[in-house]
Design an enzyme around this catalytic site. Structure first.
Site, PDB file in Angstrom:
ATOM      1  N   ASP A  12      24.987 -29.050  -5.054  1.00 48.51           N
ATOM      2  CA  ASP A  12      23.545 -28.969  -4.809  1.00 48.51           C
ATOM      3  C   ASP A  12      23.194 -27.497  -4.613  1.00 48.51           C
ATOM      4  O   ASP A  12      24.071 -26.657  -4.423  1.00 48.51           O
ATOM      5  CB  ASP A  12      23.182 -29.764  -3.546  1.00 48.51           C
ATOM      6  CG  ASP A  12      21.701 -29.664  -3.225  1.00 48.51           C
ATOM      7  OD1 ASP A  12      20.876 -29.866  -4.129  1.00 48.51           O
ATOM      8  OD2 ASP A  12      21.348 -29.337  -2.068  1.00 48.51           O
ATOM      9  N   SER A  13      21.900 -27.201  -4.621  1.00 50.11           N
ATOM     10  CA  SER A  13      21.457 -25.834  -4.379  1.00 50.11           C
ATOM     11  C   SER A  13      21.751 -25.401  -2.939  1.00 50.11           C
ATOM     12  O   SER A  13      21.734 -24.218  -2.645  1.00 50.11           O
ATOM     13  CB  SER A  13      19.958 -25.751  -4.635  1.00 50.11           C
ATOM     14  OG  SER A  13      19.285 -26.692  -3.828  1.00 50.11           O
ATOM     15  N   GLU A 155      15.055 -27.534   6.175  1.00 47.44           N
ATOM     16  CA  GLU A 155      16.089 -26.522   6.455  1.00 47.44           C
ATOM     17  C   GLU A 155      15.891 -25.914   7.846  1.00 47.44           C
ATOM     18  O   GLU A 155      16.833 -25.423   8.445  1.00 47.44           O
ATOM     19  CB  GLU A 155      16.056 -25.433   5.394  1.00 47.44           C
ATOM     20  CG  GLU A 155      16.269 -26.005   4.005  1.00 47.44           C
ATOM     21  CD  GLU A 155      17.531 -25.518   3.312  1.00 47.44           C
ATOM     22  OE1 GLU A 155      17.951 -24.392   3.572  1.00 47.44           O
ATOM     23  OE2 GLU A 155      18.075 -26.297   2.502  1.00 47.44           O
TER      24      GLU A 155
END
Ligand code: DGL
Length: 266
Positions: A12-13, A155
């Site tokens: 994933d990024s 995040e």
């Protein structure tokens, strides 16, 4: 080593793909999983198709070097923009998250129903979900909505703060009562499922592409005779930057204990 005993690669990024990792870990406890998070270059959702493709190819080559038996592109943006190219590069089967998410939505909606796809700007601009849903030929009406502020909110660990509810209302209140199914078309969004569901109201079913991808991976591995049920599987985590932050957030957001996180810089 038998083919079935080799690890599954997931990338994933950043940390969002851990939502797929977590579902996989609970569905497939016997598998060794190698997770790569491109924390140096996240977010992908605002980058060009060329950049996402080039990052995805680099990571694929790296994971192939780990002798994986199967690759999961656990990033909607990379799945939208790079899946076909990754498949050309990979000698092992490759699965993205768009098709499983679209199939789960099709199961949840009746013919002619309305589906709202949420995702990063890059995923929405690619129309990958619209194409996958139109492919079923069931006359589904698809609307796509980019929600770019959801990723930084997650995040930051702000999934249950008022800012999350406010942002969800700003993006999604116009669609309340106007969608039968909403697809969480970004790996971070399952962490905002509650606030999103509250804005959409009780008549909208929420489809989680992370869960759908894990179920689909299990079925595909079983079909290929590649399932490993022998013992308790190991998990390995590698990122391109800031391993300690990754480890802290993995625990804070998903209660995943990563242990030591290695760093691979490109
Ligand atoms: N992992 C990305 C996705 O699922 C979201 C984060 C990003 O923009 O890189 O689309």
């Amino acid at each position: 080593m038998k083919n079935s005993e080799r690890p599954i690669g997931i990338f994933d990024s950043g940390l969002g793909g851990l939502t797929v990792f977590k579902e996989l870990r609970s569905l497939l406890p016997g598998e060794d999983l190698v997770y790569f998070g491109d924390t140096a270059r996240v977010p992908y959702g605002t980058k060009s198709a060329e950049a996402v493709l080039s990052f995805s190819k680099e990571i694929t080559s790296f994971l192939l070097g780990k002798k994986i038996k199967f690759l999961i592109v656990a990033c909607n943006t990379a799945s939208s923009l790079a899946l076909e190219e990754i498949r050309k590069l990979s000698p092992v089967p490759v699965m993205g998250v768009i098709q499983p998410g679209a199939e789960a939505a099709l199961k949840a909606v009746s013919a002619g129903g309305r589906v709202l796809v949420t995702g990063t700007s890059a995923t929405v601009n690619s129309r990958a979900y619209s194409r996958a849903l139109a492919g079923a030929g069931r006359g589904i009406k698809v609307t796509e909505k980019a929600c770019p502020l959801f990723v930084p909110l997650v995040e930051e660990g702000w999934c249950s703060k008022p800012a999350a509810a406010l942002t969800a209302r700003e993006y999604l209140a116009p669609f309340r009562g106007k969608a039968d199914v909403l697809i969480l078309g970004c790996t971070h969004y399952p962490l905002l499922k509650k606030v999103i569901a509250r804005v959409m109201g009780p008549r909208t079913k929420i489809v989680d592409s992370a869960r759908a991808a894990a179920v689909s991976a299990r079925n595909e591995l079983a079909g290929l005779g590649l399932l490993n049920r022998a013992r308790r599987g190991r998990s390995e985590f590698i990122v391109s930057d800031a391993p300690d932050r990754f480890s802290e957030l993995a625990f804070k957001l998903l209660k995943i204990r990563t242990g030591r996180v290695a760093v691979k810089r490109f």
